[in-house]
Design a protein around this motif. Sequence first.
Motif, mmCIF file in Angstrom:
data_model
loop_
_atom_site.group_PDB
_atom_site.id
_atom_site.type_symbol
_atom_site.label_atom_id
_atom_site.label_comp_id
_atom_site.label_asym_id
_atom_site.label_seq_id
_atom_site.Cartn_x
_atom_site.Cartn_y
_atom_site.Cartn_z
ATOM 1 N N LEU A 15 0.832 -1.202 0.000
ATOM 2 C CA LEU A 15 0.000 0.000 0.000
ATOM 3 C C LEU A 15 0.869 1.255 0.000
ATOM 4 O O LEU A 15 0.587 2.212 -0.721
ATOM 5 C CB LEU A 15 -0.938 -0.002 1.206
ATOM 6 C CG LEU A 15 -1.911 1.172 1.291
ATOM 7 C CD1 LEU A 15 -2.812 1.217 0.061
ATOM 8 C CD2 LEU A 15 -2.730 1.099 2.555
ATOM 9 N N ASP A 16 1.934 1.247 0.795
ATOM 10 C CA ASP A 16 2.856 2.390 0.821
ATOM 11 C C ASP A 16 3.500 2.615 -0.545
ATOM 12 O O ASP A 16 3.626 3.757 -1.010
ATOM 13 C CB ASP A 16 3.944 2.189 1.877
ATOM 14 C CG ASP A 16 3.437 2.344 3.297
ATOM 15 O OD1 ASP A 16 2.345 2.908 3.478
ATOM 16 O OD2 ASP A 16 4.146 1.898 4.227
ATOM 17 N N ILE A 17 3.904 1.526 -1.193
ATOM 18 C CA ILE A 17 4.523 1.623 -2.520
ATOM 19 C C ILE A 17 3.522 2.195 -3.514
ATOM 20 O O ILE A 17 3.833 3.112 -4.292
ATOM 21 C CB ILE A 17 5.048 0.249 -2.990
ATOM 22 C CG1 ILE A 17 6.229 -0.179 -2.125
ATOM 23 C CG2 ILE A 17 5.412 0.282 -4.478
ATOM 24 C CD1 ILE A 17 6.641 -1.623 -2.318
ATOM 25 N N PHE A 18 2.312 1.665 -3.476
ATOM 26 C CA PHE A 18 1.274 2.140 -4.387
ATOM 27 C C PHE A 18 0.996 3.624 -4.170
ATOM 28 O O PHE A 18 0.892 4.395 -5.127
ATOM 29 C CB PHE A 18 -0.011 1.324 -4.186
ATOM 30 C CG PHE A 18 -1.165 1.823 -5.000
ATOM 31 C CD1 PHE A 18 -1.225 1.571 -6.362
ATOM 32 C CD2 PHE A 18 -2.179 2.545 -4.400
ATOM 33 C CE1 PHE A 18 -2.286 2.044 -7.116
ATOM 34 C CE2 PHE A 18 -3.249 3.014 -5.147
ATOM 35 C CZ PHE A 18 -3.304 2.769 -6.508
ATOM 36 N N MET A 19 0.870 4.029 -2.933
ATOM 37 C CA MET A 19 0.569 5.430 -2.635
ATOM 38 C C MET A 19 1.707 6.344 -3.082
ATOM 39 O O MET A 19 1.462 7.433 -3.607
ATOM 40 C CB MET A 19 0.284 5.619 -1.147
ATOM 41 C CG MET A 19 -1.010 4.969 -0.696
ATOM 42 S SD MET A 19 -2.451 5.517 -1.627
ATOM 43 C CE MET A 19 -2.553 7.210 -1.094
ATOM 44 N N GLU A 22 1.405 6.794 -6.748
ATOM 45 C CA GLU A 22 0.298 7.686 -7.069
ATOM 46 C C GLU A 22 0.699 9.149 -6.855
ATOM 47 O O GLU A 22 0.374 10.014 -7.664
ATOM 48 C CB GLU A 22 -0.935 7.359 -6.221
ATOM 49 C CG GLU A 22 -1.653 6.095 -6.626
ATOM 50 C CD GLU A 22 -2.328 6.237 -7.980
ATOM 51 O OE1 GLU A 22 -2.978 7.268 -8.226
ATOM 52 O OE2 GLU A 22 -2.185 5.305 -8.791
ATOM 53 N N VAL A 23 1.410 9.410 -5.771
ATOM 54 C CA VAL A 23 1.857 10.774 -5.474
ATOM 55 C C VAL A 23 2.812 11.254 -6.564
ATOM 56 O O VAL A 23 2.704 12.387 -7.043
ATOM 57 C CB VAL A 23 2.516 10.847 -4.074
ATOM 58 C CG1 VAL A 23 3.250 12.158 -3.878
ATOM 59 C CG2 VAL A 23 1.469 10.645 -2.984
ATOM 60 N N HIS A 26 0.878 12.026 -9.699
ATOM 61 C CA HIS A 26 0.111 13.251 -9.519
ATOM 62 C C HIS A 26 1.010 14.479 -9.689
ATOM 63 O O HIS A 26 0.625 15.451 -10.360
ATOM 64 C CB HIS A 26 -0.557 13.268 -8.146
ATOM 65 C CG HIS A 26 -1.351 14.501 -7.878
ATOM 66 N ND1 HIS A 26 -2.528 14.782 -8.535
ATOM 67 C CD2 HIS A 26 -1.137 15.542 -7.046
ATOM 68 C CE1 HIS A 26 -2.998 15.937 -8.112
ATOM 69 N NE2 HIS A 26 -2.171 16.425 -7.209
ATOM 70 N N LYS A 27 2.194 14.434 -9.114
ATOM 71 C CA LYS A 27 3.133 15.551 -9.260
ATOM 72 C C LYS A 27 3.520 15.743 -10.717
ATOM 73 O O LYS A 27 3.614 16.878 -11.195
ATOM 74 C CB LYS A 27 4.381 15.317 -8.410
ATOM 75 C CG LYS A 27 4.157 15.509 -6.932
ATOM 76 C CD LYS A 27 5.441 15.297 -6.152
ATOM 77 C CE LYS A 27 5.212 15.473 -4.668
ATOM 78 N NZ LYS A 27 6.429 15.243 -3.888
ATOM 79 N N GLN A 28 3.747 14.651 -11.431
ATOM 80 C CA GLN A 28 4.115 14.743 -12.840
ATOM 81 C C GLN A 28 2.976 15.338 -13.656
ATOM 82 O O GLN A 28 3.195 16.171 -14.537
ATOM 83 C CB GLN A 28 4.502 13.366 -13.384
ATOM 84 C CG GLN A 28 4.991 13.393 -14.819
ATOM 85 C CD GLN A 28 6.200 14.289 -15.010
ATOM 86 O OE1 GLN A 28 7.110 14.288 -14.200
ATOM 87 N NE2 GLN A 28 6.210 15.065 -16.079
ATOM 88 N N ARG A 29 1.736 14.928 -13.374
ATOM 89 C CA ARG A 29 0.587 15.496 -14.086
ATOM 90 C C ARG A 29 0.456 16.985 -13.803
ATOM 91 O O ARG A 29 0.138 17.771 -14.698
ATOM 92 C CB ARG A 29 -0.700 14.767 -13.690
ATOM 93 C CG ARG A 29 -0.859 13.399 -14.340
ATOM 94 C CD ARG A 29 -2.254 12.834 -14.160
ATOM 95 N NE ARG A 29 -2.657 12.677 -12.774
ATOM 96 C CZ ARG A 29 -2.446 11.606 -12.027
ATOM 97 N NH1 ARG A 29 -1.813 10.563 -12.540
ATOM 98 N NH2 ARG A 29 -2.868 11.562 -10.772
#
Length: 66
Positions: A15-19, A22-23, A26-29
């Motif tokens: 879950l930590d890896i996935f999150m 995702e972060v 999101h920063k790249q977007r």
Amino acid sequence: MRNVEQVSSVKNELLDIFMSMEVAEHKQRQKSAAVRYLRARRGIELHNEFKQLERDIAGFDDELMQ
């Protein structure tokens, strides 16, 4: 009991890896959106500058004709 703790630990780690992924995405977007916004804004500014230049030139031509 030990297996349950290990499974729980692995789940938390995944879950930590996935999150974190995702972060990062999101920063790249956000960065990409900011670049697109700045390019669009500069394009609008250039368009307005050209229109103003055309008006100035047309006004200058009118003055020369008179």
